[in-house]
Scaffold this motif. Structure first.
Motif, mmCIF file in Angstrom:
data_model
loop_
_atom_site.group_PDB
_atom_site.id
_atom_site.type_symbol
_atom_site.label_atom_id
_atom_site.label_comp_id
_atom_site.label_asym_id
_atom_site.label_seq_id
_atom_site.Cartn_x
_atom_site.Cartn_y
_atom_site.Cartn_z
ATOM 1 N N LEU A 66 5.727 44.435 43.488
ATOM 2 C CA LEU A 66 5.966 43.039 43.799
ATOM 3 C C LEU A 66 5.324 42.213 42.704
ATOM 4 N N ASN A 67 5.970 41.155 42.319
ATOM 5 C CA ASN A 67 5.363 40.268 41.332
ATOM 6 C C ASN A 67 4.712 39.128 42.097
ATOM 7 N N LYS A 68 3.412 39.227 42.329
ATOM 8 C CA LYS A 68 2.700 38.276 43.179
ATOM 9 C C LYS A 68 2.241 37.027 42.454
ATOM 10 N N ARG A 69 2.402 36.990 41.137
ATOM 11 C CA ARG A 69 1.927 35.823 40.391
ATOM 12 C C ARG A 69 2.759 34.610 40.776
ATOM 13 N N LYS A 70 2.092 33.589 41.195
ATOM 14 C CA LYS A 70 2.746 32.329 41.535
ATOM 15 C C LYS A 70 2.393 31.313 40.467
ATOM 16 N N GLY A 71 3.305 30.418 40.195
ATOM 17 C CA GLY A 71 3.008 29.362 39.236
ATOM 18 C C GLY A 71 3.202 29.826 37.805
ATOM 19 N N LYS A 72 2.627 29.049 36.908
ATOM 20 C CA LYS A 72 2.812 29.290 35.482
ATOM 21 C C LYS A 72 1.503 29.730 34.846
ATOM 22 N N ARG A 73 1.634 30.269 33.635
ATOM 23 C CA ARG A 73 0.445 30.615 32.861
ATOM 24 C C ARG A 73 -0.296 29.341 32.501
ATOM 25 N N ARG A 74 -1.591 29.439 32.405
ATOM 26 C CA ARG A 74 -2.364 28.270 32.020
ATOM 27 C C ARG A 74 -2.140 27.996 30.541
ATOM 28 N N PRO A 75 -2.114 26.738 30.163
ATOM 29 C CA PRO A 75 -1.942 26.418 28.746
ATOM 30 C C PRO A 75 -3.226 26.701 27.972
ATOM 31 N N PHE A 76 -3.099 26.838 26.665
ATOM 32 C CA PHE A 76 -4.276 26.964 25.822
ATOM 33 C C PHE A 76 -5.056 25.656 25.879
ATOM 34 N N SER A 77 -6.369 25.753 25.879
ATOM 35 C CA SER A 77 -7.199 24.548 25.819
ATOM 36 C C SER A 77 -7.211 24.034 24.373
ATOM 37 N N GLU A 78 -7.665 22.802 24.200
ATOM 38 C CA GLU A 78 -7.763 22.246 22.845
ATOM 39 C C GLU A 78 -8.668 23.106 21.973
ATOM 40 N N ASP A 79 -9.792 23.550 22.530
ATOM 41 C CA ASP A 79 -10.716 24.392 21.760
ATOM 42 C C ASP A 79 -10.054 25.707 21.351
ATOM 43 N N GLU A 80 -9.274 26.319 22.269
ATOM 44 C CA GLU A 80 -8.603 27.569 21.940
ATOM 45 C C GLU A 80 -7.582 27.354 20.820
ATOM 46 N N ILE A 81 -6.850 26.282 20.891
ATOM 47 C CA ILE A 81 -5.875 25.991 19.833
ATOM 48 C C ILE A 81 -6.585 25.803 18.505
ATOM 49 N N ARG A 82 -7.668 25.028 18.523
ATOM 50 C CA ARG A 82 -8.423 24.774 17.292
ATOM 51 C C ARG A 82 -8.986 26.083 16.738
ATOM 52 N N ASP A 83 -9.568 26.908 17.614
ATOM 53 C CA ASP A 83 -10.221 28.142 17.161
ATOM 54 C C ASP A 83 -9.232 29.261 16.822
ATOM 55 N N LEU A 84 -8.143 29.346 17.582
ATOM 56 C CA LEU A 84 -7.208 30.454 17.385
ATOM 57 C C LEU A 84 -6.135 30.178 16.343
ATOM 58 N N PHE A 85 -5.708 28.923 16.236
ATOM 59 C CA PHE A 85 -4.525 28.657 15.427
ATOM 60 C C PHE A 85 -4.738 27.712 14.247
ATOM 61 N N LEU A 86 -5.697 26.837 14.338
ATOM 62 C CA LEU A 86 -5.791 25.798 13.315
ATOM 63 C C LEU A 86 -6.847 26.067 12.252
ATOM 64 N N GLN A 87 -7.445 27.228 12.267
ATOM 65 C CA GLN A 87 -8.394 27.602 11.219
ATOM 66 C C GLN A 87 -7.631 28.264 10.080
ATOM 67 N N PRO A 88 -7.727 27.721 8.868
ATOM 68 C CA PRO A 88 -6.992 28.319 7.745
ATOM 69 C C PRO A 88 -7.287 29.809 7.564
ATOM 70 N N SER A 89 -8.501 30.228 7.864
ATOM 71 C CA SER A 89 -8.856 31.633 7.687
ATOM 72 C C SER A 89 -8.092 32.548 8.644
ATOM 73 N N LYS A 90 -7.546 32.013 9.727
ATOM 74 C CA LYS A 90 -6.818 32.830 10.709
ATOM 75 C C LYS A 90 -5.457 33.275 10.186
ATOM 76 N N PHE A 91 -4.967 32.622 9.134
ATOM 77 C CA PHE A 91 -3.640 32.936 8.639
ATOM 78 C C PHE A 91 -3.635 34.088 7.644
#
Length: 168
Positions: A66-91
């Motif tokens: 059964l797929n019991k997950r209700k609702g949607k995935r939580r969005p990335f927080s601003e800090d997660e976006i900044r730390d995960l995606f917007l650091q030039p070194s991450k590319f």
């Protein structure tokens, strides 16, 4: 393991493996995710037996969650976006086009496959609200009918779009 050796007992062990992952308290997967893996293997086995002309009962038949997950995935927080995606070194060693796609994904929520297949004509920058058209066309399909849409371009996505148009 040779495909001919996959029997109901192996199928049950595979199901129990996924059951452990679904019920893992620390880091569970959804029933839908587990079902996708069960279904992929079930389809592969069916296709194989059809190809070799044999009739077999599928060892994964009847196993599902059964797929019991209700609702949607939580969005990335601003800090997660900044730390995960917007650091030039991450590319790392990504080329400019790949970096642009990642930045547009972060800002727009569009899928990788949608952004990677954009053409210059899909960008509408000289409009009251700059946007990109994501729609089905020759050589490009969309995931669902609702995937045909207009995606506003703001912030980093707008700047990347301007750079992409300039470089063509």
């Amino acid at each position: 393991m040779p495909i001919e050796k996959i029997d109901r007992e192996i199928g049950r062990k595979f199901f129990l493996y996924w059951n452990d992952r679904v019920t893992d308290k620390a880091n569970p997967v959804t029933g839908g995710y587990a079902n996708r893996h069960l279904g992929n293997l079930r389809a592969l086995l069916n296709d194989y037996w059809k190809y070799v002309g044999e009739d077999h009962e599928n060892p994964l038949g009847g196993f599902s969650f059964l797929n019991k997950r209700k609702g949607k995935r939580r969005p990335f927080s601003e800090d997660e976006i900044r730390d995960l995606f917007l650091q030039p070194s991450k590319f790392g060693d990504l080329n400019q086009e790949a970096r642009h796609i990642i930045l547009m994904m972060v800002e727009t929520g569009a899928r990788l496959s949608e952004l990677a297949t954009l053409r210059e004509g899909d960008f509408v920058l000289d409009h009251d609200y700059p946007h990109v058209l994501i729609e089905e066309r020759d050589g490009r399909s969309v995931k669902t009918d609702n995937s045909n849409r207009i995606v506003p371009l703001v912030g980093v996505a707008l700047e990347v779009a301007k750079l992409a148009i300039k470089s063509d």
